[in-house]
Design an enzyme around this catalytic site. Structure first.
Site, PDB file in Angstrom:
ATOM      1  N   HIS A 109       0.800  -1.233   0.000  1.00 30.82           N
ATOM      2  CA  HIS A 109       0.000   0.000   0.000  1.00 30.82           C
ATOM      3  C   HIS A 109       0.826   1.273   0.000  1.00 30.82           C
ATOM      4  CE1 HIS A 109       0.888  -0.300   4.289  1.00 30.82           C
ATOM      5  NE2 HIS A 109       0.607   0.988   4.382  1.00 30.82           N
TER       6      HIS A 109
HETATM    7  C1  UD1 Z   1      -2.374   5.377   5.862  1.00 28.37           C
HETATM    8  C2  UD1 Z   1      -1.106   5.975   6.469  1.00 28.37           C
HETATM    9  C3  UD1 Z   1       0.037   4.963   6.326  1.00 28.37           C
HETATM   10  C4  UD1 Z   1      -0.347   3.612   6.881  1.00 28.37           C
HETATM   11  C5  UD1 Z   1      -1.663   3.134   6.292  1.00 28.37           C
HETATM   12  C6  UD1 Z   1      -2.091   1.878   6.999  1.00 28.37           C
HETATM   13  C7  UD1 Z   1      -0.713   8.401   6.328  1.00 28.37           C
HETATM   14  C8  UD1 Z   1      -0.010   9.466   5.600  1.00 28.37           C
HETATM   15  N1  UD1 Z   1      -0.703   7.182   5.768  1.00 28.37           N
HETATM   16  O1  UD1 Z   1      -2.141   5.199   4.470  1.00 28.37           O
HETATM   17  O2  UD1 Z   1       1.164   5.449   7.030  1.00 28.37           O
HETATM   18  O3  UD1 Z   1       0.684   2.711   6.599  1.00 28.37           O
HETATM   19  O4  UD1 Z   1      -2.672   4.133   6.471  1.00 28.37           O
HETATM   20  O5  UD1 Z   1      -2.985   1.135   6.251  1.00 28.37           O
HETATM   21  O6  UD1 Z   1      -1.280   8.649   7.365  1.00 28.37           O
HETATM   22  N2  UD1 Z   1      -9.557   4.497   1.838  1.00 28.37           N
HETATM   23  C9  UD1 Z   1     -10.728   3.800   1.777  1.00 28.37           C
HETATM   24  N3  UD1 Z   1     -11.271   3.361   2.952  1.00 28.37           N
HETATM   25  C10 UD1 Z   1     -10.727   3.601   4.168  1.00 28.37           C
HETATM   26  C11 UD1 Z   1      -9.537   4.325   4.201  1.00 28.37           C
HETATM   27  C12 UD1 Z   1      -8.956   4.777   3.039  1.00 28.37           C
HETATM   28  O7  UD1 Z   1     -11.273   3.560   0.711  1.00 28.37           O
HETATM   29  O8  UD1 Z   1     -11.274   3.166   5.186  1.00 28.37           O
HETATM   30  C13 UD1 Z   1      -8.948   4.955   0.570  1.00 28.37           C
HETATM   31  C14 UD1 Z   1      -9.313   6.392   0.220  1.00 28.37           C
HETATM   32  O9  UD1 Z   1      -9.482   6.491  -1.151  1.00 28.37           O
HETATM   33  C15 UD1 Z   1      -8.076   7.158   0.619  1.00 28.37           C
HETATM   34  C16 UD1 Z   1      -6.967   6.155   0.378  1.00 28.37           C
HETATM   35  O10 UD1 Z   1      -7.528   4.889   0.680  1.00 28.37           O
HETATM   36  O11 UD1 Z   1      -7.903   8.336  -0.105  1.00 28.37           O
HETATM   37  C17 UD1 Z   1      -5.756   6.396   1.249  1.00 28.37           C
HETATM   38  O12 UD1 Z   1      -6.107   6.482   2.632  1.00 28.37           O
HETATM   39  P1  UD1 Z   1      -5.176   7.319   3.661  1.00 28.37           P
HETATM   40  O13 UD1 Z   1      -5.646   7.122   5.050  1.00 28.37           O
HETATM   41  O14 UD1 Z   1      -5.016   8.725   3.181  1.00 28.37           O
HETATM   42  O15 UD1 Z   1      -3.758   6.665   3.437  1.00 28.37           O
HETATM   43  P2  UD1 Z   1      -3.330   5.133   3.443  1.00 28.37           P
HETATM   44  O16 UD1 Z   1      -2.734   4.815   2.135  1.00 28.37           O
HETATM   45  O17 UD1 Z   1      -4.453   4.299   3.940  1.00 28.37           O
HETATM   46  N1  UDP Z   2      -3.232  -6.355   8.611  1.00 24.45           N
HETATM   47  C1  UDP Z   2      -4.479  -6.972   8.731  1.00 24.45           C
HETATM   48  N2  UDP Z   2      -5.183  -7.299   7.598  1.00 24.45           N
HETATM   49  C2  UDP Z   2      -4.689  -7.078   6.342  1.00 24.45           C
HETATM   50  C3  UDP Z   2      -3.407  -6.459   6.234  1.00 24.45           C
HETATM   51  C4  UDP Z   2      -2.727  -6.103   7.376  1.00 24.45           C
HETATM   52  O1  UDP Z   2      -4.939  -7.223   9.841  1.00 24.45           O
HETATM   53  O2  UDP Z   2      -5.380  -7.405   5.368  1.00 24.45           O
HETATM   54  C5  UDP Z   2      -2.534  -5.945   9.825  1.00 24.45           C
HETATM   55  C6  UDP Z   2      -1.117  -6.459   9.967  1.00 24.45           C
HETATM   56  O3  UDP Z   2      -1.069  -7.644  10.667  1.00 24.45           O
HETATM   57  C7  UDP Z   2      -0.446  -5.377  10.756  1.00 24.45           C
HETATM   58  C8  UDP Z   2      -1.181  -4.122  10.361  1.00 24.45           C
HETATM   59  O4  UDP Z   2      -2.399  -4.535   9.773  1.00 24.45           O
HETATM   60  O5  UDP Z   2      -0.650  -5.591  12.127  1.00 24.45           O
HETATM   61  C9  UDP Z   2      -0.355  -3.329   9.387  1.00 24.45           C
HETATM   62  O6  UDP Z   2      -1.117  -2.365   8.787  1.00 24.45           O
HETATM   63  P1  UDP Z   2      -0.701  -1.663   7.450  1.00 24.45           P
HETATM   64  O7  UDP Z   2       0.203  -2.517   6.663  1.00 24.45           O
HETATM   65  O8  UDP Z   2      -1.960  -1.198   6.840  1.00 24.45           O
HETATM   66  O9  UDP Z   2       0.064  -0.352   7.974  1.00 24.45           O
HETATM   67  P2  UDP Z   2       1.591  -0.050   8.321  1.00 24.45           P
HETATM   68  O10 UDP Z   2       2.023  -0.951   9.413  1.00 24.45           O
HETATM   69  O11 UDP Z   2       2.380  -0.172   7.066  1.00 24.45           O
HETATM   70  O12 UDP Z   2       1.539   1.390   8.762  1.00 24.45           O
END
Ligand code: UD1
Ligand code: UDP
Length: 364
Positions: free
Chosen positions: A207
């Site tokens: 992601h």
């Molecule tokens: C965010 C965090 C990242 C973390 C990740 C965990 C920041 C800058 N990024 O990234 O550090 O590793 O979460 O998963 O804070 N969206 C949905 N449904 C949701 C949430 C998001 O559809 O419930 C979609 C939206 O289109 C959104 C995009 O995902 O614009 C990105 O979501 P966002 O929270 O901005 O960043 P992540 O890539 O999820």
């Molecule tokens: N995780 C989960 N389901 C998924 C993918 C990840 O439960 O489909 C859990 C994973 O075990 C870890 C956390 O989500 O504990 C990591 O989240 P993510 O990779 O979204 O964020 P990051 O750690 O990179 O910020």
């Protein structure tokens, strides 16, 4: 007097970091934990499922900030959380990880002179193109207490001029979440449920914007995953950002058509960790998953140029893999013996206990 502690959760990985601390604080007679959800993640499979899996109650307050540009999202949380703190100031704020809501809440609280602790402090990838790196540096600069997972994090903070009295090494909080749910994870048998052979498959998560936000990077990765899938069946729970990009770049059908890479919705924590625990290897760009695989001693191939958790490389089972070498890295891992490393000190499931002891010293 009972002290009020705000615990801030926002995005998927935050729930695992908050839950162990929440459960300990909820048992203490000197404290009342208040769960604040900023609403950064809001889909049921990115939020509610984790509250359920981790035994957390519905948040006391949901700021419902949702998605947006970095500025929109960060500013939305800043404004909404400032209001909460003005209406009813807590005695302490705990922020976790490195997402936009982490820095926004730390900033709002500090401007109101509220004490802030940062759990998972001191990690650095030294790559300021990562939004998380900016969030980490700023949150650490602001926070009063810096709870770190590893000695490298302590060293990073000292080099940035942080006084020793603010730094507390407490270990990796993600391990506490795993230990809390170990029996349920063991009972889940997610691989069998998906018809995957025990220890005969790999798990993929992707992601990071650097991997998924441009058609060049993402289409290259799709080809590499299809190649890797021919060597080992892969299961890939797809993050909403990644699904959106796969669709936008016309890559989703190509990937979905392959029988070797099985796509799914994002999975709940118990199901996901059950899959990881009985997998042969993991391919990821996640921060949390690098630590979890080190703890479980499962080979982890990280599709990134750097990591903010170098201890998973030096002591754990992690390895940084350029995308063009993914298939070779999978083959090498399968040929074995895979490097499974050791579990770093204090990654022992007692991190929340250390954090709460610290808070008790200040608040009780
Ligand atoms: C965010 C965090 C990242 C973390 C990740 C965990 C920041 C800058 N990024 O990234 O550090 O590793 O979460 O998963 O804070 N969206 C949905 N449904 C949701 C949430 C998001 O559809 O419930 C979609 C939206 O289109 C959104 C995009 O995902 O614009 C990105 O979501 P966002 O929270 O901005 O960043 P992540 O890539 O999820
Ligand atoms: N995780 C989960 N389901 C998924 C993918 C990840 O439960 O489909 C859990 C994973 O075990 C870890 C956390 O989500 O504990 C990591 O989240 P993510 O990779 O979204 O964020 P990051 O750690 O990179 O910020």
């Amino acid at each position: 007097m009972t002290a009020v502690v705000h615990l801030i959760a926002a995005a998927r990985p935050n729930f695992m970091k908050v839950a162990p601390v929440y459960h300990r604080l909820a048992r203490a007679d000197w404290c009342r934990p208040v769960l604040i959800h900023t609403g950064q993640h809001y889909d049921p499979e990115m939020s509610d499922v984790f509250l359920r899996d981790l035994g957390l109650p519905a948040p006391d307050i949901n700021l419902e900030v949702g998605s947006g540009s970095h500025a929109e999202q960060t500013a939305g949380v800043l404004v909404a959380y400032e209001r909460v703190c003005r209406d009813a100031p807590p005695d302490h704020v705990v922020v976790v990880g490195d997402v936009n809501s982490t820095i926004a809440c730390a900033l709002a609280a500090k401007k109101l002179w509220l004490p802030v602790g940062h759990l998972e402090a001191g990690l650095r990838s030294w790559d300021r193109r990562m939004p998380e790196e900016i969030n980490r540096v700023l949150t650490d600069a602001l926070s009063d207490l810096l709870w770190t997972p590893s000695p490298d994090a302590d060293g990073n903070l000292r080099r940035e001029g942080v006084e020793d009295r603010r730094i507390r090494r407490v270990g990796n909080i993600m391990i506490d979440a795993f230990e809390l749910l170990r029996p349920r994870i063991a009972a889940e048998a997610a691989a069998a449920g998906l018809g995957l052979p025990e220890a005969g498959y790999g798990v993929v998560t992707l992601h990071r914007p650097s991997n998924v936000d441009t058609p060049e990077a993402l289409s290259g990765l799709v080809d590499r995953l299809l190649g890797a899938g021919r060597r080992l069946p892969l299961v890939f729970p797809v993050h909403p950002r990644t699904r959106q990009r796969l669709q936008q770049f016309g890559l989703l059908e190509k990937l979905a058509a392959s029988g070797d890479v099985r796509l799914s919705e994002p999975l709940g924590y118990v199901r996901f960790m059950s899959l990881v625990q009985s997998s042969r290897l993991v391919i990821t760009d996640s921060g949390g998953v690098q630590g979890e695989t080190t703890y479980l001693r499962i080979p982890c191939l990280t599709l990134r140029e750097n990591t903010e958790q170098p201890i998973t490389l030096s002591e754990g089972s992690n390895r940084l893999v350029p995308p063009e070498t993914l298939e070779a890295a999978v083959e090498e891992t399968l040929a074995g013996p895979a490097r499974i490393g050791r579990v770093p000190d204090l990654w022992d499931g007692r991190t929340a206990e250390r954090v709460v002891e610290d808070l008790r010293g200040i608040l009780a």
